[in-house]
Design a protein around this motif. Structure first.
Motif, PDB file in Angstrom:
ATOM      1  N   ARG A   1       0.834  -1.211   0.000  1.00  0.00           N
ATOM      2  CA  ARG A   1       0.000   0.000   0.000  1.00  0.00           C
ATOM      3  C   ARG A   1       0.870   1.262   0.000  1.00  0.00           C
ATOM      4  O   ARG A   1       0.550   2.233  -0.681  1.00  0.00           O
ATOM      5  N   ALA A   2       1.947   1.225   0.767  1.00  0.00           N
ATOM      6  CA  ALA A   2       2.852   2.381   0.816  1.00  0.00           C
ATOM      7  C   ALA A   2       3.486   2.626  -0.551  1.00  0.00           C
ATOM      8  O   ALA A   2       3.731   3.777  -0.931  1.00  0.00           O
ATOM      9  N   SER A   3       3.746   1.552  -1.299  1.00  0.00           N
ATOM     10  CA  SER A   3       4.368   1.713  -2.619  1.00  0.00           C
ATOM     11  C   SER A   3       3.439   2.452  -3.578  1.00  0.00           C
ATOM     12  O   SER A   3       3.901   3.117  -4.497  1.00  0.00           O
ATOM     13  N   ARG A   4       2.144   2.364  -3.351  1.00  0.00           N
ATOM     14  CA  ARG A   4       1.185   3.049  -4.227  1.00  0.00           C
ATOM     15  C   ARG A   4       1.262   4.559  -4.094  1.00  0.00           C
ATOM     16  O   ARG A   4       0.759   5.279  -4.959  1.00  0.00           O
ATOM     17  N   LYS A   5       1.868   5.041  -3.014  1.00  0.00           N
ATOM     18  CA  LYS A   5       1.988   6.487  -2.802  1.00  0.00           C
ATOM     19  C   LYS A   5       3.254   7.048  -3.432  1.00  0.00           C
ATOM     20  O   LYS A   5       3.504   8.249  -3.366  1.00  0.00           O
ATOM     21  N   LYS A   6       4.046   6.184  -4.030  1.00  0.00           N
ATOM     22  CA  LYS A   6       5.299   6.605  -4.661  1.00  0.00           C
ATOM     23  C   LYS A   6       5.051   6.916  -6.135  1.00  0.00           C
ATOM     24  O   LYS A   6       4.047   6.503  -6.715  1.00  0.00           O
ATOM     25  N   PRO A   7       5.985   7.631  -6.770  1.00  0.00           N
ATOM     26  CA  PRO A   7       5.812   7.956  -8.196  1.00  0.00           C
ATOM     27  C   PRO A   7       5.643   6.683  -9.036  1.00  0.00           C
ATOM     28  O   PRO A   7       6.268   5.658  -8.763  1.00  0.00           O
TER      29      PRO A   7
ATOM     30  N   CYS B   1       7.490   0.156  -8.849  1.00  0.00           N
ATOM     31  CA  CYS B   1       7.916  -1.244  -8.966  1.00  0.00           C
ATOM     32  C   CYS B   1       9.192  -1.502  -8.163  1.00  0.00           C
ATOM     33  O   CYS B   1       9.383  -2.602  -7.642  1.00  0.00           O
ATOM     34  N   HIS B   2      10.059  -0.493  -8.009  1.00  0.00           N
ATOM     35  CA  HIS B   2      11.282  -0.665  -7.214  1.00  0.00           C
ATOM     36  C   HIS B   2      10.931  -0.935  -5.753  1.00  0.00           C
ATOM     37  O   HIS B   2      11.554  -1.786  -5.114  1.00  0.00           O
ATOM     38  N   PHE B   3       9.937  -0.233  -5.230  1.00  0.00           N
ATOM     39  CA  PHE B   3       9.526  -0.433  -3.841  1.00  0.00           C
ATOM     40  C   PHE B   3       8.882  -1.814  -3.664  1.00  0.00           C
ATOM     41  O   PHE B   3       9.132  -2.496  -2.670  1.00  0.00           O
ATOM     42  N   GLU B   4       8.061  -2.210  -4.633  1.00  0.00           N
ATOM     43  CA  GLU B   4       7.408  -3.521  -4.542  1.00  0.00           C
ATOM     44  C   GLU B   4       8.427  -4.650  -4.619  1.00  0.00           C
ATOM     45  O   GLU B   4       8.348  -5.614  -3.862  1.00  0.00           O
ATOM     46  N   GLU B   5       9.395  -4.520  -5.520  1.00  0.00           N
ATOM     47  CA  GLU B   5      10.439  -5.545  -5.650  1.00  0.00           C
ATOM     48  C   GLU B   5      11.302  -5.603  -4.393  1.00  0.00           C
ATOM     49  O   GLU B   5      11.674  -6.694  -3.946  1.00  0.00           O
ATOM     50  N   PHE B   6      11.613  -4.445  -3.809  1.00  0.00           N
ATOM     51  CA  PHE B   6      12.407  -4.417  -2.578  1.00  0.00           C
ATOM     52  C   PHE B   6      11.673  -5.151  -1.457  1.00  0.00           C
ATOM     53  O   PHE B   6      12.249  -5.982  -0.752  1.00  0.00           O
ATOM     54  N   ALA B   7      10.376  -4.862  -1.302  1.00  0.00           N
ATOM     55  CA  ALA B   7       9.579  -5.519  -0.258  1.00  0.00           C
ATOM     56  C   ALA B   7       9.550  -7.027  -0.495  1.00  0.00           C
ATOM     57  O   ALA B   7       9.761  -7.814   0.436  1.00  0.00           O
ATOM     58  N   ARG B   8       9.325  -7.431  -1.719  1.00  0.00           N
ATOM     59  CA  ARG B   8       9.274  -8.862  -2.042  1.00  0.00           C
ATOM     60  C   ARG B   8      10.596  -9.539  -1.703  1.00  0.00           C
ATOM     61  O   ARG B   8      10.627 -10.596  -1.066  1.00  0.00           O
ATOM     62  N   ARG B   9      11.706  -8.915  -2.101  1.00  0.00           N
ATOM     63  CA  ARG B   9      13.034  -9.494  -1.807  1.00  0.00           C
ATOM     64  C   ARG B   9      13.268  -9.621  -0.308  1.00  0.00           C
ATOM     65  O   ARG B   9      13.787 -10.635   0.167  1.00  0.00           O
ATOM     66  N   GLU B  10      12.914  -8.577   0.446  1.00  0.00           N
ATOM     67  CA  GLU B  10      13.136  -8.601   1.894  1.00  0.00           C
ATOM     68  C   GLU B  10      12.343  -9.727   2.556  1.00  0.00           C
ATOM     69  O   GLU B  10      12.844 -10.408   3.439  1.00  0.00           O
ATOM     70  N   PHE B  11      11.117  -9.933   2.117  1.00  0.00           N
ATOM     71  CA  PHE B  11      10.303 -11.002   2.701  1.00  0.00           C
ATOM     72  C   PHE B  11      10.807 -12.370   2.249  1.00  0.00           C
ATOM     73  O   PHE B  11      10.813 -13.323   3.029  1.00  0.00           O
TER      74      PHE B  11
ATOM     75  N   GLU C   1       8.497   2.540   7.833  1.00  0.00           N
ATOM     76  CA  GLU C   1       8.363   3.921   8.289  1.00  0.00           C
ATOM     77  C   GLU C   1       9.362   4.829   7.575  1.00  0.00           C
ATOM     78  O   GLU C   1       9.017   5.920   7.126  1.00  0.00           O
ATOM     79  N   LEU C   2      10.586   4.351   7.430  1.00  0.00           N
ATOM     80  CA  LEU C   2      11.625   5.131   6.766  1.00  0.00           C
ATOM     81  C   LEU C   2      11.285   5.361   5.291  1.00  0.00           C
ATOM     82  O   LEU C   2      11.315   6.492   4.807  1.00  0.00           O
ATOM     83  N   TYR C   3      10.951   4.285   4.580  1.00  0.00           N
ATOM     84  CA  TYR C   3      10.726   4.396   3.140  1.00  0.00           C
ATOM     85  C   TYR C   3       9.368   4.984   2.786  1.00  0.00           C
ATOM     86  O   TYR C   3       9.127   5.355   1.645  1.00  0.00           O
TER      87      TYR C   3
ATOM     88  N   ASP D   1      12.620   7.035  -4.541  1.00  0.00           N
ATOM     89  CA  ASP D   1      13.071   5.829  -5.222  1.00  0.00           C
ATOM     90  C   ASP D   1      13.906   4.993  -4.247  1.00  0.00           C
ATOM     91  O   ASP D   1      14.424   5.519  -3.266  1.00  0.00           O
ATOM     92  N   ILE D   2      13.993   3.730  -4.554  1.00  0.00           N
ATOM     93  CA  ILE D   2      14.778   2.799  -3.742  1.00  0.00           C
ATOM     94  C   ILE D   2      15.486   1.860  -4.719  1.00  0.00           C
ATOM     95  O   ILE D   2      14.934   1.522  -5.759  1.00  0.00           O
TER      96      ILE D   2
END
Length: 78
Positions: free
Chosen positions: A20-26, A31-41, A67-69, A76-77
């Motif tokens: 949901r937080a990734s939807r608030k990003k440009p 997709c960078h935020f979604e991929e980062f979350a997926r990798r971390e999990f 909270e940070l991101y 971007d991440i």
């Protein structure tokens, strides 16, 4: 279907919050935020679900990262 434990529900809730937080990003970096979350999990997918200390530690770490991101200034991440 097996019932989920409280910790399992917390993990899934954190993942949903990340998406949901990734939807608030440009749009171009979302997709960078979604991929980062997926990798971390996925890093912890083999973790024993009965290792409560490790799961709770990773939940705290994940919440701090979210909270940070989630900050508006982070666009971007990598």
């Amino acid at each position: 279907m097996a019932r989920l434990s409280g910790l399992q529900k917390e993990v899934l809730a954190l993942y949903r919050h990340c998406l949901r937080a990734s939807r608030k990003k440009p749009q171009e970096t979302r997709c960078h935020f979604e991929e980062f979350a997926r990798r971390e999990f996925e890093k912890s997918i083999g973790l024993d679900k009965k290792n409560f200390a490790a799961v709770e530690f990773l939940l705290r770490k994940g919440r701090r990262q979210l909270e940070l991101y989630s900050a508006p200034g982070i666009k971007d991440i990598k």
